[in-house]
Scaffold this motif. Structure first.
Motif, PDB file in Angstrom:
ATOM      1  N   LEU A 302       0.849  -1.189   0.000  1.00 39.23           N
ATOM      2  CA  LEU A 302       0.000   0.000   0.000  1.00 39.23           C
ATOM      3  C   LEU A 302       0.885   1.239   0.000  1.00 39.23           C
ATOM      4  CD1 LEU A 302      -2.519  -1.110   2.783  1.00 39.23           C
ATOM      5  CD2 LEU A 302      -2.831  -1.312   0.322  1.00 39.23           C
ATOM      6  N   LEU A 303       0.620   2.167  -0.892  1.00 39.08           N
ATOM      7  CA  LEU A 303       1.441   3.369  -0.995  1.00 39.08           C
ATOM      8  C   LEU A 303       0.566   4.572  -1.325  1.00 39.08           C
ATOM      9  CD1 LEU A 303       3.348   3.440  -4.394  1.00 39.08           C
ATOM     10  CD2 LEU A 303       1.451   1.895  -3.935  1.00 39.08           C
ATOM     11  N   PRO A 304       1.036   5.776  -1.034  1.00 37.51           N
ATOM     12  CA  PRO A 304       0.241   6.967  -1.356  1.00 37.51           C
ATOM     13  C   PRO A 304      -0.038   7.057  -2.857  1.00 37.51           C
ATOM     14  CG  PRO A 304       2.034   7.509   0.143  1.00 37.51           C
ATOM     15  CD  PRO A 304       2.285   6.112  -0.327  1.00 37.51           C
ATOM     16  N   ARG A 305      -1.264   7.453  -3.188  1.00 40.10           N
ATOM     17  CA  ARG A 305      -1.630   7.564  -4.603  1.00 40.10           C
ATOM     18  C   ARG A 305      -0.689   8.510  -5.347  1.00 40.10           C
ATOM     19  NH1 ARG A 305      -5.920   6.070  -7.317  1.00 40.10           N
ATOM     20  NH2 ARG A 305      -7.084   5.584  -5.415  1.00 40.10           N
ATOM     21  N   VAL A 321      -0.902  -1.048  -4.441  1.00 41.99           N
ATOM     22  CA  VAL A 321      -2.251  -0.507  -4.276  1.00 41.99           C
ATOM     23  C   VAL A 321      -2.160   0.941  -3.797  1.00 41.99           C
ATOM     24  CG1 VAL A 321      -4.458  -0.743  -3.077  1.00 41.99           C
ATOM     25  CG2 VAL A 321      -3.149  -2.792  -3.735  1.00 41.99           C
ATOM     26  N   PRO A 322      -2.567   1.909  -4.636  1.00 43.76           N
ATOM     27  CA  PRO A 322      -2.502   3.317  -4.235  1.00 43.76           C
ATOM     28  C   PRO A 322      -3.700   3.708  -3.368  1.00 43.76           C
ATOM     29  CG  PRO A 322      -3.338   3.155  -6.468  1.00 43.76           C
ATOM     30  CD  PRO A 322      -3.028   1.747  -6.028  1.00 43.76           C
ATOM     31  N   VAL A 323      -3.452   4.511  -2.335  1.00 45.82           N
ATOM     32  CA  VAL A 323      -4.518   4.936  -1.422  1.00 45.82           C
ATOM     33  C   VAL A 323      -4.340   6.412  -1.079  1.00 45.82           C
ATOM     34  CG1 VAL A 323      -4.911   2.655  -0.418  1.00 45.82           C
ATOM     35  CG2 VAL A 323      -3.158   4.128   0.566  1.00 45.82           C
ATOM     36  N   GLU A 324      -5.460   7.061  -0.770  1.00 40.34           N
ATOM     37  CA  GLU A 324      -5.425   8.470  -0.363  1.00 40.34           C
ATOM     38  C   GLU A 324      -5.789   8.666   1.100  1.00 40.34           C
ATOM     39  OE1 GLU A 324      -7.990  10.581  -3.013  1.00 40.34           O
ATOM     40  OE2 GLU A 324      -6.485  10.668  -4.604  1.00 40.34           O
ATOM     41  N   THR A 325      -6.493   7.706   1.684  1.00 35.98           N
ATOM     42  CA  THR A 325      -6.922   7.799   3.075  1.00 35.98           C
ATOM     43  C   THR A 325      -6.774   6.449   3.755  1.00 35.98           C
ATOM     44  OG1 THR A 325      -9.232   7.207   2.646  1.00 35.98           O
ATOM     45  CG2 THR A 325      -8.643   9.552   2.439  1.00 35.98           C
ATOM     46  N   LEU A 326      -6.833   6.467   5.074  1.00 32.99           N
ATOM     47  CA  LEU A 326      -6.837   5.208   5.824  1.00 32.99           C
ATOM     48  C   LEU A 326      -8.046   4.376   5.439  1.00 32.99           C
ATOM     49  CD1 LEU A 326      -5.746   3.328   8.009  1.00 32.99           C
ATOM     50  CD2 LEU A 326      -6.930   4.747   9.718  1.00 32.99           C
ATOM     51  N   GLY A 327      -9.175   5.033   5.202  1.00 27.36           N
ATOM     52  CA  GLY A 327     -10.377   4.310   4.759  1.00 27.36           C
ATOM     53  C   GLY A 327     -10.146   3.581   3.452  1.00 27.36           C
ATOM     54  N   ASP A 328      -9.428   4.224   2.497  1.00 23.41           N
ATOM     55  CA  ASP A 328      -9.092   3.551   1.239  1.00 23.41           C
ATOM     56  C   ASP A 328      -8.277   2.290   1.496  1.00 23.41           C
ATOM     57  OD1 ASP A 328     -10.294   5.613  -0.142  1.00 23.41           O
ATOM     58  OD2 ASP A 328      -8.418   6.596  -0.696  1.00 23.41           O
ATOM     59  N   ALA A 329      -7.306   2.386   2.411  1.00 29.58           N
ATOM     60  CA  ALA A 329      -6.442   1.243   2.699  1.00 29.58           C
ATOM     61  C   ALA A 329      -7.237   0.093   3.305  1.00 29.58           C
ATOM     62  CB  ALA A 329      -5.320   1.668   3.646  1.00 29.58           C
ATOM     63  N   LEU A 330      -8.115   0.406   4.245  1.00 29.66           N
ATOM     64  CA  LEU A 330      -8.934  -0.637   4.870  1.00 29.66           C
ATOM     65  C   LEU A 330      -9.863  -1.281   3.851  1.00 29.66           C
ATOM     66  CD1 LEU A 330      -9.842   1.228   8.188  1.00 29.66           C
ATOM     67  CD2 LEU A 330      -8.131  -0.572   7.876  1.00 29.66           C
ATOM     68  N   ALA A 331     -10.479  -0.446   3.002  1.00 27.42           N
ATOM     69  CA  ALA A 331     -11.388  -0.976   1.991  1.00 27.42           C
ATOM     70  C   ALA A 331     -10.638  -1.828   0.971  1.00 27.42           C
ATOM     71  CB  ALA A 331     -12.125   0.166   1.295  1.00 27.42           C
ATOM     72  N   ASP A 344     -11.143  -5.346  -8.925  1.00 27.38           N
ATOM     73  CA  ASP A 344     -11.504  -3.934  -9.019  1.00 27.38           C
ATOM     74  C   ASP A 344     -10.631  -3.033  -8.128  1.00 27.38           C
ATOM     75  OD1 ASP A 344     -13.564  -4.504 -10.800  1.00 27.38           O
ATOM     76  OD2 ASP A 344     -14.980  -4.907  -9.161  1.00 27.38           O
ATOM     77  N   VAL A 345      -9.787  -3.624  -7.285  1.00 30.05           N
ATOM     78  CA  VAL A 345      -8.904  -2.817  -6.435  1.00 30.05           C
ATOM     79  C   VAL A 345      -7.887  -2.110  -7.326  1.00 30.05           C
ATOM     80  CG1 VAL A 345      -7.183  -2.879  -4.589  1.00 30.05           C
ATOM     81  CG2 VAL A 345      -9.206  -4.342  -4.462  1.00 30.05           C
ATOM     82  N   PRO A 346      -7.747  -0.797  -7.200  1.00 31.63           N
ATOM     83  CA  PRO A 346      -6.825  -0.058  -8.084  1.00 31.63           C
ATOM     84  C   PRO A 346      -5.384  -0.490  -7.888  1.00 31.63           C
ATOM     85  CG  PRO A 346      -7.592   1.356  -6.313  1.00 31.63           C
ATOM     86  CD  PRO A 346      -8.419   0.107  -6.238  1.00 31.63           C
TER      87      PRO A 346
END
Length: 349
Positions: A302-305, A321-331, A344-346
């Protein structure tokens, strides 16, 4: 031996000596290489990487790895061969020294700053994780700095949470400033505080502001702090600094506080700064951190988008997997557990 032979021999010796001097001379560069990784759900140096008391905790399967980068220390230098070696090897990077260490700043100050960044990162990670896990977090004005020559020196301390001024409840920094401004120079101001989880009271006598003698001041800078029931301690080596472990810290704390099995037996690595609201910020040395995670068995990273643009080569066997929030990472982790949603996970391109 002829004169020409002597001349050639001396020239060769001078060339070798000059080449040796050049090879050993320091160059103004530092190197980034893949560093160690740490399972935040396991132990570090025979102690829990993260320990939580005062709240129910749950077991998890798999590993959640914080990644680090090995960087040339501020009191060391690279030689030219070392710089060239690092430049050509894969998963390494050579950068101008001034891009990593600000000129004119001493080694001790650099190390203190890195330690402070780690402390701030851990504090924000705790708050973000507790909020995501549904644990009550109370936000309060906090003493951030205390002037060494000011009236609060020896009475108020950085980290003090202010609950009331003159027995009147305060909720924000503006409330504290307004309460102080009601006084005259020379008045006593009573602060109700939470200091290291203990309620206490301190009284400070105001002095005049240097710019305007009619304005009362107590000599503190204010920030925002938090109080909550669980006690969370970190066993990570204090030599590790910086703020890029905020995301894995939050994920590990959330995992311990909830029955959700985020990892489902996988080795997951993560990096990214985080603030108390759960927003994830970009970091440096992405390529080196991916290499470290892959080397230590991670199949998901998991890394910052915003860091996707820094991924310049393919990485087989590890999903970015790019994420912008903790919620994105959990989801994202939850979706990867479901074969119907995993596709479908980016991913970083």
């Amino acid at each position: 031996m002829t004169k020409q032979t002597w001349t050639a021999a001396v020239a060769a010796l001078l060339f070798v000596a000059l080449a040796a001097v050049i090879a050993m001379a320091p160059v103004p560069f530092v190197s980034w290489t893949p560093g160690a990784t740490y399972d935040l759900l396991g132990e570090v140096n025979e102690a829990p990487a993260i320990e939580i008391t005062g709240a129910d905790t749950y077991p998890a399967t798999g590993e959640l790895r914080m990644v680090t980068v090995a960087v040339t220390s501020p009191d060391s230098s690279l030689t030219l061969p070392e710089a060239l070696f690092s430049y050509w090897l894969p998963a390494r990077e050579v950068l101008p020294r001034e891009a990593v260490y600000r000129p004119g700043i001493g080694t001790e100050a650099i190390e203190e700053n890195e330690t402070q960044l780690m402390d701030d990162s851990q504090g924000a990670a705790v708050v973000a994780a507790l909020r995501a896990a549904g644990v009550a977090v109370r936000e309060l004005p906090m003493v951030e700095t205390v002037s060494a020559a000011g009236p609060s020196a020896g009475k108020l301390m950085p980290g003090d949470l202010i609950t009331a001024v003159d027995s009147t409840k305060v909720l924000t920094k503006a409330d504290v400033r307004a309460a102080i401004d009601k006084h005259k120079v020379g008045d006593a101001v009573k602060f109700d505080l939470i200091r290291e989880r203990v309620d206490t009271t301190e009284t400070v006598t105001t002095r005049s502001q240097a710019e305007d003698p009619s304005v009362p001041v107590v000599g503190i800078g204010l920030g925002t702090g938090y109080t909550y029931a669980p006690q969370i301690t970190f066993g990570i080596n204090t030599d590790i600094g910086g703020s890029s472990a905020g995301l894995p810290f939050s994920l590990a704390i959330y995992q311990k506080l909830t029955a959700d099995d985020l990892l489902d037996g996988r080795v997951v690595a993560a990096t990214g700064t985080i603030d108390a609201s759960g927003h994830i910020g970009a970091i440096g040395a992405v390529q080196e951190k991916i290499a470290a995670a892959s080397r230590d068995g991670a199949t998901v990273f998991l890394l910052p988008r915003d860091n996707c643009v820094d991924v310049t080569e393919a990485h087989d066997g590890i999903r970015l997997v790019p994420v912008e929030t903790l919620g994105d990472a959990l989801a994202g982790l939850a979706d990867l557990d479901d074969p119907a949603r995993a596709a479908d996970v980016p991913e970083c391109p």
